[in-house]
Design an enzyme around this catalytic site. Structure first.
Site, PDB file in Angstrom:
ATOM      1  N   ILE A   9     -18.617 -30.181  -0.381  1.00  0.00           N
ATOM      2  CA  ILE A   9     -17.984 -30.725   0.818  1.00  0.00           C
ATOM      3  C   ILE A   9     -18.029 -29.665   1.909  1.00  0.00           C
ATOM      4  CG2 ILE A   9     -15.868 -31.665   1.803  1.00  0.00           C
ATOM      5  CD1 ILE A   9     -15.145 -32.697  -0.977  1.00  0.00           C
ATOM      6  N   VAL A  11     -21.467 -28.973   4.567  1.00  0.00           N
ATOM      7  CA  VAL A  11     -22.881 -28.669   4.347  1.00  0.00           C
ATOM      8  C   VAL A  11     -23.422 -27.818   5.497  1.00  0.00           C
ATOM      9  CG1 VAL A  11     -25.085 -29.625   3.579  1.00  0.00           C
ATOM     10  CG2 VAL A  11     -23.001 -30.948   3.243  1.00  0.00           C
ATOM     11  N   VAL A  14     -23.656 -22.087   4.135  1.00  0.00           N
ATOM     12  CA  VAL A  14     -23.342 -21.785   2.734  1.00  0.00           C
ATOM     13  C   VAL A  14     -23.545 -23.013   1.865  1.00  0.00           C
ATOM     14  CG1 VAL A  14     -21.563 -21.068   1.101  1.00  0.00           C
ATOM     15  CG2 VAL A  14     -21.731 -19.930   3.321  1.00  0.00           C
ATOM     16  N   ASN A  97      -7.835 -24.725   9.578  1.00  0.00           N
ATOM     17  CA  ASN A  97      -8.570 -24.853   8.315  1.00  0.00           C
ATOM     18  C   ASN A  97      -7.672 -25.307   7.175  1.00  0.00           C
ATOM     19  OD1 ASN A  97     -10.999 -24.288   9.440  1.00  0.00           O
ATOM     20  ND2 ASN A  97     -11.167 -22.199   8.683  1.00  0.00           N
ATOM     21  N   HIS A 177      -9.543 -11.297   0.143  1.00  0.00           N
ATOM     22  CA  HIS A 177     -10.925 -11.301   0.641  1.00  0.00           C
ATOM     23  C   HIS A 177     -10.899 -10.937   2.119  1.00  0.00           C
ATOM     24  CE1 HIS A 177     -15.112 -12.178   0.876  1.00  0.00           C
ATOM     25  NE2 HIS A 177     -14.964 -13.234   1.657  1.00  0.00           N
TER      26      HIS A 177
END
Length: 314
Positions: A9, A11, A14, A97, A177
């Site tokens: 989900i 595209v 990555v 996000n 991260h």
């Protein structure tokens, strides 16, 4: 080839690179693509399918319009999200996000409550937390791709210092991260030897800095994008471990439940991956200095989670 179905989900760079590697290497039977722009997923499905005619792969790749199409997926990769735009604060990016990931997870929960979910969307640790909090998924079935990529970057910078010899390099990176990640020097080796046996302190310090800035360096060079080959290949390694139930160790973002002294917080830590997702969290005996760094990393993630709790989940 595994008789498995993988859904992707989002595209973009990555997601499409990941689909290409999966398809051309016969890693699974079916790949489903979905993007907010239907024409993108259709175009990628066609392009990759045509490229496969020059390979021995039998993988079928399909563009999907409906969330119900993902009901039979064994693994679902979420790369959906927007990049930070000019004049957009980090808080705005975080909330935007989070809305996207929460919406995706709501649809997945309705249609496929059994798939393993791998999050790639950024900010990674906060998006894993969002996926967990906005769904009824078991904690072991939602994980983030981060530490595996950070460890790969660290391995590259070690090899670079050594002149790219044919050696076996093993590295470990924990924490969030981002800039607060913690490369573990004592758990990183070259042909079984500790780093300080083959490299100077100055070289090791430089490797740590380069590892932390690895993603940012690529963003700066590209100017209008971020890395996608290395993230895609790191995700492939995780997918194969899950599909083949290898029980191999990877650094992944997962929610802690007392491990390393923290609870209900997402961070990158070594885990055993298998058919059930995160099957075990490995607690390493890290130094006091590394514990302090890890604590700083945890606090950085907590700041983002507090923003979500106050402005999104509340």
């Amino acid at each position: 080839m595994n008789n498995k179905t993988i859904g992707i989900i989002g595209v973009g760079n990555v997601g499409s690179t990941l689909a290409f590697i999966l398809a051309t290497n016969n890693i699974c039977s079916n790949i489903l693509l979905k993007d907010i722009k239907n024409n993108i997923s259709e175009a990628m499905a066609l392009d990759i399918s045509q490229a496969m005619q020059e390979t021995n792969s039998n993988t079928k790749i399909t563009a999907c319009l409906n969330n119900e199409d993902f009901k039979d997926c064994d693994i679902i990769i979420i790369t959906a999200g927007i990049a930070r735009k000019p004049n957009m604060s980090r808080d705005d990016l975080l909330i935007t996000n989070a809305k996207i990931v929460a919406s995706v997870m709501n649809d997945i929960s309705k249609n496929n409550p059994n798939a393993i979910i791998i999050i790639i969307s950024n900010p990674l640790d906060s998006m894993v937390y969002t996926a967990l909090k906005s769904s009824n998924y078991p904690k072991n079935k939602i994980l983030g791709m981060a530490g595996t990529l950070d460890s790969a970057r660290m391995s590259y910078f070690i090899a670079e210092k050594l002149g790219f010899p044919n050696v076996n390099i093993k590295t470990s990176v924990i924490g969030g991260h981002g800039d607060s990640m913690v490369p573990l020097i004592d758990f990183s080796t070259v042909d079984g030897k500790k780093l300080n046996e083959v490299l100077s302190k100055e070289d090791i310090d430089d490797i740590v800095i380069k590892t932390k800035n690895g993603g940012g360096q690529i963003v700066k060079l590209l100017e209008t994008g971020s890395a996608y080959y290395a993230p895609a290949y790191s995700t492939i390694a995780m997918i194969e471990a899950i599909l083949n139930d290898t029980k191999k160790c990877f650094a992944c973002a997962t929610i802690l439940n007392g491990e390393y002294g923290y609870k209900d917080i997402v961070s990158g830590v070594p885990v055993i991956l298998g058919k059930d997702g995160v099957e075990k969290i490995i607690e390493l005996e890290i130094s006091d200095f590394e514990k302090e760094q890890f604590s700083n990393s945890i606090n950085s993630v907590k700041e983002s989670i507090n923003i979500l709790e106050n402005n999104f989940f509340n």
